[in-house]
Design a protein around this motif. Structure first.
Motif, PDB file in Angstrom:
ATOM      1  N   THR A  79       0.823  -1.215   0.000  1.00  0.00           N
ATOM      2  CA  THR A  79       0.000   0.000   0.000  1.00  0.00           C
ATOM      3  C   THR A  79       0.850   1.255   0.000  1.00  0.00           C
ATOM      4  O   THR A  79       0.495   2.251  -0.643  1.00  0.00           O
ATOM      5  N   ILE A  80       1.970   1.237   0.726  1.00  0.00           N
ATOM      6  CA  ILE A  80       2.814   2.437   0.778  1.00  0.00           C
ATOM      7  C   ILE A  80       3.447   2.726  -0.576  1.00  0.00           C
ATOM      8  O   ILE A  80       3.803   3.863  -0.886  1.00  0.00           O
ATOM      9  N   GLU A  81       3.598   1.689  -1.411  1.00  0.00           N
ATOM     10  CA  GLU A  81       4.082   1.914  -2.774  1.00  0.00           C
ATOM     11  C   GLU A  81       2.986   2.538  -3.648  1.00  0.00           C
ATOM     12  O   GLU A  81       3.275   3.329  -4.549  1.00  0.00           O
ATOM     13  N   ALA A 140       2.743   8.124   1.173  1.00  0.00           N
ATOM     14  CA  ALA A 140       2.610   9.133   2.231  1.00  0.00           C
ATOM     15  C   ALA A 140       2.450   8.380   3.546  1.00  0.00           C
ATOM     16  O   ALA A 140       1.319   8.104   3.972  1.00  0.00           O
ATOM     17  N   PRO A 141       3.560   8.016   4.200  1.00  0.00           N
ATOM     18  CA  PRO A 141       3.500   7.113   5.356  1.00  0.00           C
ATOM     19  C   PRO A 141       2.674   7.628   6.525  1.00  0.00           C
ATOM     20  O   PRO A 141       1.978   6.841   7.182  1.00  0.00           O
ATOM     21  N   VAL A 158       9.445   2.331   8.457  1.00  0.00           N
ATOM     22  CA  VAL A 158      10.502   1.352   8.189  1.00  0.00           C
ATOM     23  C   VAL A 158      10.118   0.457   7.013  1.00  0.00           C
ATOM     24  O   VAL A 158      10.959   0.100   6.180  1.00  0.00           O
ATOM     25  N   ALA A 159       8.845   0.069   6.934  1.00  0.00           N
ATOM     26  CA  ALA A 159       8.385  -0.766   5.822  1.00  0.00           C
ATOM     27  C   ALA A 159       8.571  -0.055   4.492  1.00  0.00           C
ATOM     28  O   ALA A 159       8.893  -0.678   3.477  1.00  0.00           O
ATOM     29  N   LYS A 160       8.395   1.268   4.497  1.00  0.00           N
ATOM     30  CA  LYS A 160       8.552   2.032   3.265  1.00  0.00           C
ATOM     31  C   LYS A 160      10.018   2.078   2.841  1.00  0.00           C
ATOM     32  O   LYS A 160      10.337   1.945   1.653  1.00  0.00           O
TER      33      LYS A 160
END
Length: 268
Positions: free
Chosen positions: A170-172, A176-177, A230-232
């Motif tokens: 989803t962040i891809e 916008a984290p 961090v996942a982003k």
């Protein structure tokens, strides 16, 4: 506090905190919230809130904080497997990195099985008479079902692993984290709020006080944002690779703060 109410407040505080940061740092963000993003946000709230956190709190009631964090070492293993199935990680058995991750996955599952079936002797224990006399009368100390708790925790960790994978996807789609964290917390608030209203509808369960429970809610909301960030930047497998550190921290804090003994089968 009821675990159902606890998870609702965690998402409420997460929503309030990230709303302010999103307004300050990402108000110029031009990414559009599409229907696929909203769909993913719904499932993020369901996986992370309803299944992940709620079942995690329930599992801790049946076991202990130290055991729960020790068993959470399965999360990197499960995340790696899901990432491979989703083609987010390349599986080339000829490469050292893949061999290491595969070996770690096997060791993680073996260790979780050992922790569930074998408790062992107490290696280190805090013999505090007053504390143990009080703890002996508490509900968690009397009604602990390790097998049931292990199964509940296992389902929780599968849900959290799927949450991390979906979060990265989803962040891809929506880079916008902070705003994504806001939407995730809002989705989790709505879903867990409905669940809590059904299961714990008494007003007394929702009372907040200026003590550690309030800190727990704020802390939980902040952690959701840090995980998204961090996942982003590094991906879900990298983020969950640091999970084993929680075992050491929880074992030490559980020993000195909660008076929980360290058993051979849990940490061998």
């Amino acid at each position: 506090m009821s675990c159902y109410v606890l998870v609702v407040y965690a998402h409420v505080f997460g929503t309030l905190a990230t709303a302010l940061f999103a307004l300050i740092f990402e108000r110029q963000n031009k990414s559009k919230i599409s229907v696929p993003v909203l769909r993913n946000v719904f499932f993020l709230g369901f996986l992370g809130g309803v299944l992940g956190r709620t079942l995690n709190y329930l599992g801790l009631e049946y076991t202990s904080a130290a055991f729960g964090t020790a068993m959470s070492n399965l999360i990197p293993c499960i995340t790696f497997i899901i990432a491979v199935l989703c083609r987010m990680e390349k599986f080339d058995i000829g490469k050292l990195g893949t061999q290491t991750k595969t070996g770690g996955t096997l060791v993680g599952f073996t260790g979780a099985t050992l922790m569930t079936l074998y408790k062992g002797i107490a290696v280190i224990s805090m013999h505090i008479e007053g504390f143990h006399r009080t703890a002996a009368t508490s509900k968690p100390s009397i009604h602990r079902d390790w097998i049931k708790g292990s199964l509940v925790l296992l389902v929780s960790y599968f849900a959290l692993s799927a949450f991390y994978i979906l979060q990265t996807i989803t962040i891809e789609m929506f880079p916008a984290p902070i705003t994504l964290t806001l939407l995730t917390c809002l989705s989790g608030t709505l879903l867990t709020g409905i669940m809590a209203a059904i299961l714990d509808h008494k007003a007394s369960f929702w009372k907040l006080s200026w003590n550690i429970t309030l800190l727990a809610h704020v802390y939980s909301g902040v952690v959701i944002y840090l995980q998204t960030l961090v996942a982003k930047t590094r991906g879900p497998v990298f983020m969950t690779a640091f999970r084993p550190l929680a075992t050491i921290v929880a074992a030490i804090m559980g020993l000195f703060i909660l008076g929980e003994a360290i058993y051979l089968g849990r940490y061998f």
